[in-house]
Design an enzyme around this catalytic site. Structure first.
Site, PDB file in Angstrom:
ATOM      1  N   ASP A   1      -1.771  -0.669   5.759  1.00 14.15           N
ATOM      2  CA  ASP A   1      -2.221  -0.260   7.167  1.00 14.15           C
ATOM      3  C   ASP A   1      -3.656  -0.230   7.166  1.00 14.15           C
ATOM      4  OD1 ASP A   1      -2.672   1.870   5.282  1.00 14.15           O
ATOM      5  OD2 ASP A   1      -2.065   3.331   6.814  1.00 14.15           O
TER       6      ASP A   1
ATOM      7  N   CYS B   1      -6.261   2.554  -8.232  1.00 11.26           N
ATOM      8  CA  CYS B   1      -7.590   2.661  -8.327  1.00 11.26           C
ATOM      9  C   CYS B   1      -7.942   3.708  -8.518  1.00 11.26           C
ATOM     10  CB  CYS B   1      -8.439   1.441  -7.415  1.00 11.26           C
ATOM     11  SG  CYS B   1     -10.277   2.111  -7.615  1.00 11.26           S
TER      12      CYS B   1
ATOM     13  N   ASP C   1       0.827  -1.285  -0.002  1.00  6.79           N
ATOM     14  CA  ASP C   1       0.223   0.088   0.038  1.00  6.79           C
ATOM     15  C   ASP C   1       0.756   1.072   0.063  1.00  6.79           C
ATOM     16  OD1 ASP C   1      -2.486   1.619   0.322  1.00  6.79           O
ATOM     17  OD2 ASP C   1      -1.709   1.786   2.341  1.00  6.79           O
ATOM     18  N   ARG C   2       0.507   2.434  -0.264  1.00  7.61           N
ATOM     19  CA  ARG C   2       1.419   3.682  -0.406  1.00  7.61           C
ATOM     20  C   ARG C   2       1.239   4.463   0.727  1.00  7.61           C
ATOM     21  NH1 ARG C   2       0.052   8.155  -4.750  1.00  7.61           N
ATOM     22  NH2 ARG C   2      -0.624   9.411  -2.915  1.00  7.61           N
ATOM     23  N   ASP C   3       0.072   5.121   0.904  1.00 11.01           N
ATOM     24  CA  ASP C   3      -0.023   6.095   1.868  1.00 11.01           C
ATOM     25  C   ASP C   3      -0.281   5.601   3.493  1.00 11.01           C
ATOM     26  OD1 ASP C   3      -0.156   7.996  -0.017  1.00 11.01           O
ATOM     27  OD2 ASP C   3      -2.284   8.128  -0.252  1.00 11.01           O
TER      28      ASP C   3
ATOM     29  N   GLU D   1      -7.099  13.864   7.013  1.00  7.61           N
ATOM     30  CA  GLU D   1      -8.319  13.377   6.648  1.00  7.61           C
ATOM     31  C   GLU D   1      -8.972  14.049   5.641  1.00  7.61           C
ATOM     32  OE1 GLU D   1     -10.815  12.316  10.021  1.00  7.61           O
ATOM     33  OE2 GLU D   1     -12.042  11.135   8.800  1.00  7.61           O
TER      34      GLU D   1
ATOM     35  N   SER E   1      -2.514   0.936  -4.762  1.00  8.80           N
ATOM     36  CA  SER E   1      -3.346   2.018  -3.866  1.00  8.80           C
ATOM     37  C   SER E   1      -4.399   2.430  -4.389  1.00  8.80           C
ATOM     38  CB  SER E   1      -2.473   3.013  -3.684  1.00  8.80           C
ATOM     39  OG  SER E   1      -2.113   3.969  -4.634  1.00  8.80           O
ATOM     40  N   ASN E   2      -5.325   2.666  -3.582  1.00  6.92           N
ATOM     41  CA  ASN E   2      -6.742   3.281  -3.919  1.00  6.92           C
ATOM     42  C   ASN E   2      -6.532   4.809  -4.137  1.00  6.92           C
ATOM     43  OD1 ASN E   2      -7.908   0.797  -3.673  1.00  6.92           O
ATOM     44  ND2 ASN E   2      -8.775   1.108  -1.734  1.00  6.92           N
ATOM     45  N   GLN E   3      -6.678   5.377  -5.145  1.00  9.83           N
ATOM     46  CA  GLN E   3      -6.598   6.823  -5.194  1.00  9.83           C
ATOM     47  C   GLN E   3      -8.046   7.564  -5.817  1.00  9.83           C
ATOM     48  OE1 GLN E   3      -4.272   8.354  -4.257  1.00  9.83           O
ATOM     49  NE2 GLN E   3      -2.767   6.706  -3.653  1.00  9.83           N
TER      50      GLN E   3
ATOM     51  N   ARG F   1     -10.600  -1.485  -6.835  1.00  9.75           N
ATOM     52  CA  ARG F   1     -10.317  -0.890  -5.447  1.00  9.75           C
ATOM     53  C   ARG F   1     -10.418  -2.035  -4.418  1.00  9.75           C
ATOM     54  NH1 ARG F   1     -11.149   3.926  -2.945  1.00  9.75           N
ATOM     55  NH2 ARG F   1     -11.870   3.642  -0.815  1.00  9.75           N
TER      56      ARG F   1
HETATM   57 ZN   LIG Z   1     -11.041   0.531  -9.204  1.00  7.51          ZN
END
Ligand SMILES: [Zn+2]
Length: 174
Positions: A128, A92, A8-10, A19, A53-55, A102
């Site tokens: 995380d 994603c 994962d990235r962040d 947030e 990662s989810n972006q 995702r």
């Molecule tokens: Zn996606």
């Protein structure tokens, strides 16, 4: 076959944004402690490194794919200067519920599998959040949670550097 570390990235590689905010450029990207060193240990040990990662900020219009790609290019330029490299960045860009990529979906893992013949029994997903751990399980690799505790993860530890010590058998599990 290749051993792959899915990251994962962040919150794993770099500090999370506040947030409801997103990391959109290099100037806001801050490596967590010892992360370049941890990635170098893995690449030296012949692991492929794939960031997943989810972006969702892209779907929300907060940032563009070009900005994300440019940021990832800068991250690799920095890592190259430390004699290491992330092999692949996959993300994603979609809204929740619109795709199978995702996390905890495994669409991005399957995309990586088209490029690398993944040795799942020696590969890991490190993240995380619950969705990272669920995604790793869904794909069928071992999972490492970075943070206090996650009951679904195979291993829990405090940082990527510590996770790498455990993977390489040079540290101990907490
Ligand atoms: Zn996606």
């Amino acid at each position: 076959m290749v051993k792959v570390i899915f990251l994962d990235r962040d919150g794993v590689i770099n500090k999370c944004a506040k947030e409801h905010e997103y990391i959109t450029q290099w100037e806001n990207f801050e490596f967590l402690e010892n992360v370049p060193k941890a990635i170098k240990l893995l690449t030296d040990a012949k692991y492929k490194i794939v960031v997943i990662s989810n972006q969702r900020g892209i779907a929300r219009g907060v940032m563009t794919k070009n900005e994300v790609d440019e940021l990832h290019k800068r991250v690799n330029e920095y890592l190259n200067s430390k004699d290491t490299n992330i092999d692949l960045f996959l993300y994603c860009p979609h809204e929740i519920g619109e795709c199978n990529c995702r996390k905890p979906g495994i669409g991005l893992f399957l995309a990586a599998e088209k490029l690398f013949n993944v040795d799942k029994s020696h590969s890991y997903m490190i993240g995380d959040s619950d969705s990272d751990i669920a995604a790793g399980h869904n794909f069928g690799v071992k999972t490492i949670f970075i943070g206090d505790y996650n009951n679904l993860a195979d291993i829990c530890c405090k940082s990527l550097y510590e996770a790498v010590q455990i993977i390489l058998g040079i540290g101990r599990c907490v």
